[in-house]
Design a protein around this motif. Structure first.
Motif, PDB file in Angstrom:
ATOM      1  N   GLU A  74      51.130  42.442  40.136  1.00 55.39           N
ATOM      2  CA  GLU A  74      50.359  42.379  41.374  1.00 55.39           C
ATOM      3  C   GLU A  74      50.945  43.418  42.317  1.00 55.39           C
ATOM      4  O   GLU A  74      52.088  43.833  42.164  1.00 55.39           O
ATOM      5  CB  GLU A  74      50.424  40.985  42.004  1.00 55.39           C
ATOM      6  N   SER A  75      50.164  43.821  43.306  1.00 51.00           N
ATOM      7  CA  SER A  75      50.620  44.864  44.224  1.00 51.00           C
ATOM      8  C   SER A  75      51.344  44.280  45.430  1.00 51.00           C
ATOM      9  O   SER A  75      50.954  43.244  45.956  1.00 51.00           O
ATOM     10  CB  SER A  75      49.425  45.688  44.708  1.00 51.00           C
ATOM     11  N   VAL A  76      52.401  44.985  45.866  1.00 51.64           N
ATOM     12  CA  VAL A  76      53.096  44.623  47.100  1.00 51.64           C
ATOM     13  C   VAL A  76      52.739  45.588  48.225  1.00 51.64           C
ATOM     14  O   VAL A  76      53.302  45.515  49.310  1.00 51.64           O
ATOM     15  CB  VAL A  76      54.636  44.580  46.922  1.00 51.64           C
ATOM     16  N   LEU A  77      51.813  46.488  47.952  1.00 47.84           N
ATOM     17  CA  LEU A  77      51.399  47.433  48.985  1.00 47.84           C
ATOM     18  C   LEU A  77      50.408  46.763  49.924  1.00 47.84           C
ATOM     19  O   LEU A  77      49.778  45.764  49.585  1.00 47.84           O
ATOM     20  CB  LEU A  77      50.774  48.679  48.349  1.00 47.84           C
ATOM     21  N   PRO A 107      43.883  46.076  51.063  1.00 50.30           N
ATOM     22  CA  PRO A 107      43.018  44.928  51.366  1.00 50.30           C
ATOM     23  C   PRO A 107      43.065  43.924  50.209  1.00 50.30           C
ATOM     24  O   PRO A 107      43.220  44.300  49.049  1.00 50.30           O
ATOM     25  CB  PRO A 107      41.617  45.554  51.487  1.00 50.30           C
ATOM     26  N   GLU A 108      42.944  42.642  50.529  1.00 47.80           N
ATOM     27  CA  GLU A 108      43.033  41.592  49.503  1.00 47.80           C
ATOM     28  C   GLU A 108      42.012  41.793  48.383  1.00 47.80           C
ATOM     29  O   GLU A 108      42.300  41.534  47.218  1.00 47.80           O
ATOM     30  CB  GLU A 108      42.871  40.207  50.132  1.00 47.80           C
ATOM     31  N   GLU A 109      40.822  42.258  48.741  1.00 48.99           N
ATOM     32  CA  GLU A 109      39.775  42.482  47.731  1.00 48.99           C
ATOM     33  C   GLU A 109      40.227  43.525  46.700  1.00 48.99           C
ATOM     34  O   GLU A 109      40.029  43.357  45.500  1.00 48.99           O
ATOM     35  CB  GLU A 109      38.479  42.946  48.415  1.00 48.99           C
ATOM     36  N   TYR A 110      40.869  44.600  47.169  1.00 46.34           N
ATOM     37  CA  TYR A 110      41.355  45.643  46.267  1.00 46.34           C
ATOM     38  C   TYR A 110      42.509  45.127  45.407  1.00 46.34           C
ATOM     39  O   TYR A 110      42.584  45.416  44.216  1.00 46.34           O
ATOM     40  CB  TYR A 110      41.781  46.868  47.068  1.00 46.34           C
ATOM     41  N   LYS A 111      43.404  44.333  46.014  1.00 45.69           N
ATOM     42  CA  LYS A 111      44.508  43.742  45.246  1.00 45.69           C
ATOM     43  C   LYS A 111      43.969  42.852  44.128  1.00 45.69           C
ATOM     44  O   LYS A 111      44.496  42.844  43.018  1.00 45.69           O
ATOM     45  CB  LYS A 111      45.413  42.909  46.155  1.00 45.69           C
ATOM     46  N   LYS A 112      42.917  42.097  44.441  1.00 47.66           N
ATOM     47  CA  LYS A 112      42.311  41.219  43.440  1.00 47.66           C
ATOM     48  C   LYS A 112      41.697  42.046  42.310  1.00 47.66           C
ATOM     49  O   LYS A 112      41.835  41.694  41.136  1.00 47.66           O
ATOM     50  CB  LYS A 112      41.263  40.320  44.097  1.00 47.66           C
ATOM     51  N   LYS A 113      41.051  43.170  42.651  1.00 45.03           N
ATOM     52  CA  LYS A 113      40.490  44.051  41.623  1.00 45.03           C
ATOM     53  C   LYS A 113      41.596  44.589  40.719  1.00 45.03           C
ATOM     54  O   LYS A 113      41.444  44.622  39.498  1.00 45.03           O
ATOM     55  CB  LYS A 113      39.738  45.220  42.258  1.00 45.03           C
ATOM     56  N   LEU A 114      42.713  45.012  41.321  1.00 49.37           N
ATOM     57  CA  LEU A 114      43.831  45.503  40.525  1.00 49.37           C
ATOM     58  C   LEU A 114      44.343  44.433  39.570  1.00 49.37           C
ATOM     59  O   LEU A 114      44.590  44.701  38.387  1.00 49.37           O
ATOM     60  CB  LEU A 114      44.978  45.975  41.435  1.00 49.37           C
ATOM     61  N   SER A 115      44.495  43.213  40.072  1.00 48.63           N
ATOM     62  CA  SER A 115      44.970  42.102  39.229  1.00 48.63           C
ATOM     63  C   SER A 115      43.991  41.811  38.093  1.00 48.63           C
ATOM     64  O   SER A 115      44.409  41.557  36.962  1.00 48.63           O
ATOM     65  CB  SER A 115      45.173  40.841  40.065  1.00 48.63           C
ATOM     66  N   ASN A 116      42.697  41.854  38.397  1.00 46.83           N
ATOM     67  CA  ASN A 116      41.703  41.599  37.353  1.00 46.83           C
ATOM     68  C   ASN A 116      41.705  42.693  36.298  1.00 46.83           C
ATOM     69  O   ASN A 116      41.601  42.405  35.096  1.00 46.83           O
ATOM     70  CB  ASN A 116      40.305  41.445  37.966  1.00 46.83           C
ATOM     71  N   ILE A 117      41.841  43.942  36.718  1.00 43.85           N
ATOM     72  CA  ILE A 117      41.914  45.034  35.744  1.00 43.85           C
ATOM     73  C   ILE A 117      43.170  44.883  34.895  1.00 43.85           C
ATOM     74  O   ILE A 117      43.134  45.068  33.674  1.00 43.85           O
ATOM     75  CB  ILE A 117      41.860  46.404  36.459  1.00 43.85           C
ATOM     76  N   TYR A 118      44.285  44.513  35.531  1.00 45.90           N
ATOM     77  CA  TYR A 118      45.530  44.271  34.786  1.00 45.90           C
ATOM     78  C   TYR A 118      45.324  43.201  33.709  1.00 45.90           C
ATOM     79  O   TYR A 118      45.691  43.383  32.551  1.00 45.90           O
ATOM     80  CB  TYR A 118      46.640  43.863  35.762  1.00 45.90           C
ATOM     81  N   LYS A 119      44.714  42.096  34.094  1.00 49.68           N
ATOM     82  CA  LYS A 119      44.507  40.981  33.157  1.00 49.68           C
ATOM     83  C   LYS A 119      43.517  41.329  32.053  1.00 49.68           C
ATOM     84  O   LYS A 119      43.657  40.876  30.921  1.00 49.68           O
ATOM     85  CB  LYS A 119      44.012  39.744  33.906  1.00 49.68           C
ATOM     86  N   ASP A 120      42.488  42.126  32.392  1.00 50.03           N
ATOM     87  CA  ASP A 120      41.418  42.424  31.435  1.00 50.03           C
ATOM     88  C   ASP A 120      41.622  43.746  30.700  1.00 50.03           C
ATOM     89  O   ASP A 120      40.754  44.168  29.946  1.00 50.03           O
ATOM     90  CB  ASP A 120      40.067  42.457  32.162  1.00 50.03           C
ATOM     91  N   TRP A 121      42.751  44.413  30.909  1.00 53.58           N
ATOM     92  CA  TRP A 121      42.979  45.738  30.355  1.00 53.58           C
ATOM     93  C   TRP A 121      42.651  45.863  28.867  1.00 53.58           C
ATOM     94  O   TRP A 121      41.925  46.795  28.471  1.00 53.58           O
ATOM     95  CB  TRP A 121      44.412  46.186  30.632  1.00 53.58           C
TER      96      TRP A 121
END
Length: 174
Positions: A113-116, A119-133
């Motif tokens: 997950e990001s510590v930067l 916006p929360e929406e972008y962090k959620k997208k990053l997490s979803n891409i990480y999980k679905d890679w």
């Protein structure tokens, strides 16, 4: 032969054994077909990707996914950018105030997950891409897709893991 391919913002950086460079460049585009012609029977490639780097756009992330699909490495993994102190980019993130320092101090999901201060929406997208890679990079691999579907159901996934542990214990493999 083993190569490591690192893709950041859609650019390829790789570290390989230089004595194998000609074999690598010949094999890179069409993998095993050309490798047999030069006497290399197995080529193993591993793409290690970093997403969520400061300045990266969502379009750049999708370009990275498309590039992974195109080069079709043996394995492909992804991490979410983490600003390590003492590194050039990490120090720059702290200097510019891009890091949520409270989250950084008590963070336990490093590179997942990001510590930067995104916006929360972008962090959620990053997490979803990480999980679905795996499914994003290998959409037609049924083994990967089946595992991904099972992992989406925590009860079913834990039940299968528990059965596997019991079987290994019964067989004396643990």
């Amino acid at each position: 032969m083993f190569e490591i391919i690192l893709i950041i913002n859609g650019y390829i950086y790789y570290d390989i054994n230089l004595t194998c460079y000609s074999a690598f460049s010949t094999c890179f585009s069409s993998r095993n077909e050309n490798c047999k012609n030069i006497g290399v029977s197995i080529v193993v490639t591993n793409a290690i990707n970093i997403i969520g780097v400061p300045g990266e756009t969502e379009e750049m992330i999708w370009d990275t996914i498309k590039l992974n699909k195109k080069i079709h490495p043996t394995t492909s993994g992804v991490n979410i950018f983490y600003p390590y102190k003492g590194t050039k980019l990490g120090d720059e993130c702290f200097k510019k105030g891009l890091v949520n320092e409270e989250l950084y101090r008590k963070f336990s999901k490093e590179r997942r997950e990001s510590v930067l201060n995104y916006p929360e929406e972008y962090k959620k997208k990053l997490s979803n891409i990480y999980k679905d890679w795996p499914v994003l990079v290998y959409p037609y691999d049924m083994k990967i897709r089946a595992k991904w579907i099972l992992m989406k159901s925590p009860f079913l996934w834990e039940s299968l893991r528990s059965m596997k542990r019991s079987l290994y214990t019964a067989l004396g493999w643990v």
